[in-house]
Design a protein around this motif. Structure first.
Motif, PDB file in Angstrom:
ATOM      1  N   GLY B 115       0.815  -1.218   0.000  1.00 41.00           N
ATOM      2  CA  GLY B 115       0.000   0.000   0.000  1.00 41.00           C
ATOM      3  C   GLY B 115       0.847   1.265   0.000  1.00 41.00           C
ATOM      4  O   GLY B 115       2.006   1.263  -0.427  1.00 41.00           O
ATOM      5  N   MET B 116       0.247   2.320   0.513  1.00 39.26           N
ATOM      6  CA  MET B 116       0.860   3.649   0.459  1.00 39.26           C
ATOM      7  C   MET B 116       1.992   3.820   1.474  1.00 39.26           C
ATOM      8  O   MET B 116       1.959   3.204   2.537  1.00 39.26           O
ATOM      9  N   THR B 117       2.955   4.672   1.126  1.00 38.41           N
ATOM     10  CA  THR B 117       3.988   5.095   2.084  1.00 38.41           C
ATOM     11  C   THR B 117       3.371   6.141   3.028  1.00 38.41           C
ATOM     12  O   THR B 117       2.249   6.597   2.798  1.00 38.41           O
ATOM     13  N   ASN B 153       7.958   2.798   7.226  1.00 41.64           N
ATOM     14  CA  ASN B 153       8.045   1.478   6.600  1.00 41.64           C
ATOM     15  C   ASN B 153       8.552   0.441   7.610  1.00 41.64           C
ATOM     16  O   ASN B 153       9.609   0.623   8.199  1.00 41.64           O
ATOM     17  N   MET B 155      10.032  -3.254   8.681  1.00 44.95           N
ATOM     18  CA  MET B 155      10.909  -4.261   8.063  1.00 44.95           C
ATOM     19  C   MET B 155      10.157  -5.579   7.873  1.00 44.95           C
ATOM     20  O   MET B 155       9.243  -5.898   8.629  1.00 44.95           O
ATOM     21  N   GLY B 215      10.707  -2.412  13.230  1.00 44.79           N
ATOM     22  CA  GLY B 215      11.837  -1.932  12.450  1.00 44.79           C
ATOM     23  C   GLY B 215      12.908  -1.596  13.460  1.00 44.79           C
ATOM     24  O   GLY B 215      12.708  -1.792  14.670  1.00 44.79           O
ATOM     25  N   PRO B 216      14.046  -1.070  13.026  1.00 45.59           N
ATOM     26  CA  PRO B 216      15.131  -0.818  13.976  1.00 45.59           C
ATOM     27  C   PRO B 216      14.705   0.025  15.185  1.00 45.59           C
ATOM     28  O   PRO B 216      15.227  -0.157  16.282  1.00 45.59           O
ATOM     29  N   THR B 233      13.905  -6.491   4.115  1.00 49.25           N
ATOM     30  CA  THR B 233      13.193  -5.219   3.902  1.00 49.25           C
ATOM     31  C   THR B 233      11.693  -5.513   3.765  1.00 49.25           C
ATOM     32  O   THR B 233      11.271  -6.645   3.561  1.00 49.25           O
ATOM     33  N   GLY B 234      10.912  -4.465   3.890  1.00 50.52           N
ATOM     34  CA  GLY B 234       9.477  -4.619   4.095  1.00 50.52           C
ATOM     35  C   GLY B 234       8.616  -4.617   2.848  1.00 50.52           C
ATOM     36  O   GLY B 234       9.013  -4.111   1.795  1.00 50.52           O
ATOM     37  N   TRP B 235       7.434  -5.173   2.989  1.00 49.68           N
ATOM     38  CA  TRP B 235       6.417  -5.210   1.930  1.00 49.68           C
ATOM     39  C   TRP B 235       5.019  -5.152   2.536  1.00 49.68           C
ATOM     40  O   TRP B 235       4.072  -4.736   1.888  1.00 49.68           O
ATOM     41  N   PRO B 238       3.890  -0.817   4.916  1.00 54.69           N
ATOM     42  CA  PRO B 238       4.718   0.294   4.441  1.00 54.69           C
ATOM     43  C   PRO B 238       4.533   1.612   5.208  1.00 54.69           C
ATOM     44  O   PRO B 238       5.359   2.515   5.061  1.00 54.69           O
ATOM     45  N   TYR B 274       5.829  10.006  13.488  1.00 52.64           N
ATOM     46  CA  TYR B 274       6.427   9.574  12.214  1.00 52.64           C
ATOM     47  C   TYR B 274       7.893  10.002  12.152  1.00 52.64           C
ATOM     48  O   TYR B 274       8.790   9.210  11.837  1.00 52.64           O
ATOM     49  N   TYR B 278      11.340   7.780  12.434  1.00 50.03           N
ATOM     50  CA  TYR B 278      12.360   7.870  11.381  1.00 50.03           C
ATOM     51  C   TYR B 278      13.746   8.017  12.012  1.00 50.03           C
ATOM     52  O   TYR B 278      14.700   7.331  11.652  1.00 50.03           O
ATOM     53  N   SER B 281      14.796   4.804  14.009  1.00 49.56           N
ATOM     54  CA  SER B 281      15.181   3.716  13.103  1.00 49.56           C
ATOM     55  C   SER B 281      16.572   3.955  12.541  1.00 49.56           C
ATOM     56  O   SER B 281      17.394   3.031  12.467  1.00 49.56           O
TER      57      SER B 281
END
Lengths: 357, 357
Positions: B115-117, B153, B155, B215-216, B233-235, B238, B274, B278, B281
């Motif tokens: 999906g969207m970022t 995003n 992981m 994530g980290p 890495t992620g899918w 996101p 957010y 960032y 991470s």
């Protein structure tokens, strides 16, 4: 000596007067005047301070009223720094890099060629020392400066001819102001500045070969897609952050709750403009590509990008040598970029590249 | 009949009483109780509601006080929806997709595989109809829902073995809850859910072959990098957006200025998380890569990604068939993603790919 009954009445009256004074004090209205660099009804950019002022007024129940004069009123779009510094206006909405002629270190708080993306740069401002460095630069001028809204990645510009090699940059007449213009000049281009109202005609009549403006969010209304076939992706302003500035004395006059209302309203309006820009760019790009299918979107060839990067890095090295404050800011940004870009590479970049297939 | 002098005194006393009553009214303190899904002192996620509450209290000069109970107190991390709906708590901080068992359409307001970022999804919420659709889903339950902070995003997870083909997914025991687990199950994996406190041991002892966490930003403290060599890495998530929810009656009791203070404080805290995510991470990834240089960061092979995507799209088609509201939301997201991703492709993606060289 006052009689007891008189004293009682006097005390009651005094208490009553105090009680009446209290709500009047609580409801004191603070009025701030803001000068924006933009013309009247300038979309996206001009929406940010109005969004901010509306939130502040509503959150304060009308105790904080901010009126905004556009450049049509104050006639000094690039005089905002001086007017707010002098107290002629309490606040400004502009961009920090406009003041580099007066205060060189202000250049670094908007965006830099090959610099951080919007979320990377917000992380630098709020967690990587950026706000502290901005305060260090602005406090000498009796000013507070805050992020004022991000355009997102700006496009490289509209070109009449395709750029296939470094040779094509030689003698290229391009409207590209500021530091990015200096970078291009090092590669033989002729950067010029032309008032916004004359840009369309200049590009149409080939007085200039190319120009950069913002991105689809604001380029659509300028009509450049009707007269230039090449639209290049960006390198020079990856995350242009506008600026709210406040005269320190005007800030100090506000009670603590209104200071916090103003701080939060500015912070939200800045983020909101980033998201608003993202939406407007997406929507307008779709219109451009649908109505003008012959517009070709290109990225500069690898050797051109590499040369731009080298020229950029050489100019920054010079600036760091001239000014210890510039050196401190540039090192902070370079160090932060190295750390944060590694994360971007394995998160959003890896994701965007993987699902493209 | 009252004498004139008595009447005057009575009127003066009444006016005085009113004047005394006014500031008391203006200073009425509104207290809201919030339940969060997270444990006490949970970093980043737990910082978001505290940042929000601190802004609201300061902006309201103490008139709006929000107290937060962690799951250690209320013992019902996945009971937040019900507790806020019933008015046991006025507010919640959680994630919309936790309620899909009760209200299927709540699934779509957190993040979706492929999906969207984060900036794309905020643009959908605030300019693409997302907030209106979320209101449509939540208003039936006497609740208001707002974005509550984005992790960025996420992981793809920690794996004991490298994934080189679809074959490697068959029988893979992976802790991956929710919709992404359903997608993996279609490809033969065995998704499981395991309490957070048991994850490290389960991965170390190979009770599970893999797990995803965040994530980290949050994985570092879990220590998975010490026991699993592959970090994918992620899918599947996101742009995981947490959620502020409010009981509608609690909201309606607030005066207009405090409603606006609460709205803006939530909006800012969401964006702030957010940016905080960032930063955390980026910082923690640097620590992981420095201290554990043998951790290998990988992306799933193209055929695995393609199969995940196909399985995802098939599941979404089923969901759209079952529920007209799901269909409406999925169509809104798919249409918006198509428009906004084109912009991402020629802005941030083109930029990140170009300067990597």
């Amino acid at each position: 000596m006052m009689s007891l009954s008189k004293l009682t009445r006097w005390a009651a009256a005094a208490a009553c007067a105090l009680a009446i004074a209290a709500p009047a004090q609580a409801e004191k209205v603070y009025r701030l005047k803001m000068a924006e660099t933009w013309p009247t009804n300038f979309p996206v950019f001009g929406d940010a301070p109005r969004n901010m002022a509306a939130m502040a007024e509503k959150m304060s129940n009308g105790r904080l009223k901010i009126t905004i004069d556009s450049k049509n009123k104050h006639k000094a779009p690039l005089g905002v720094f001086d007017m707010v510094r002098a107290g002629q206006y309490d606040m400004g909405h502009s961009a920090s890099y406009y003041w580099k002629g007066k205060v060189p270190a202000t250049l670094y708080f908007t965006t830099m060629p090959f610099g951080m993306t919007a979320p990377e740069q917000y992380a630098w401002f709020y967690h990587g020392g950026g706000m502290e460095l901005m305060e260090k630069v602005y406090s000498k001028y009796n000013l507070l400066s805050f992020p004022g809204g991000n355009t997102g990645n700006q496009m490289g510009g509209w070109f009449q001819k395709e750029i296939t090699s470094l040779e094509d940059l030689k003698g290229l007449k391009m409207r590209i102001p500021g530091f990015a213009g200096e970078v291009l000049a090092k590669l033989g281009a002729s950067p010029t500045n032309i008032p916004a109202g004359e840009l369309y005609t200049a590009l149409e009549r080939r007085t200039i070969d190319a120009l950069e403006w913002v991105g689809p969010s604001l380029d659509l209304r300028m009509g450049f897609h009707k007269i230039a076939p090449y639209y290049y992706t960006g390198w020079h302003e990856p995350a242009t952050e506008l600026q709210f500035m406040i005269n320190k004395r005007a800030w100090d006059r506000l009670p603590a709750d209104l200071q916090e209302i103003l701080r939060v309203a500015m912070r939200t309006a800045a983020y909101d403009m980033y998201i608003h820009s993202y939406h407007e760019s997406a929507k307008n790009l779709e219109i451009i590509e649908k109505d003008y299918p012959n517009v070709k979107i290109r990225s500069f060839p690898e050797d051109v990008m590499a040369a731009l990067r080298t020229a950029n890095d050489e100019l920054l090295t010079e600036k760091a040598k001239e000014d210890p404050l510039a050196k401190e800011i540039l090192e902070s940004q370079a160090n932060y970029l190295k750390t944060v870009r590694r994360w971007t590479d394995i998160s959003d970049k890896a994701y965007l590249n993987s699902i493209a297939q």
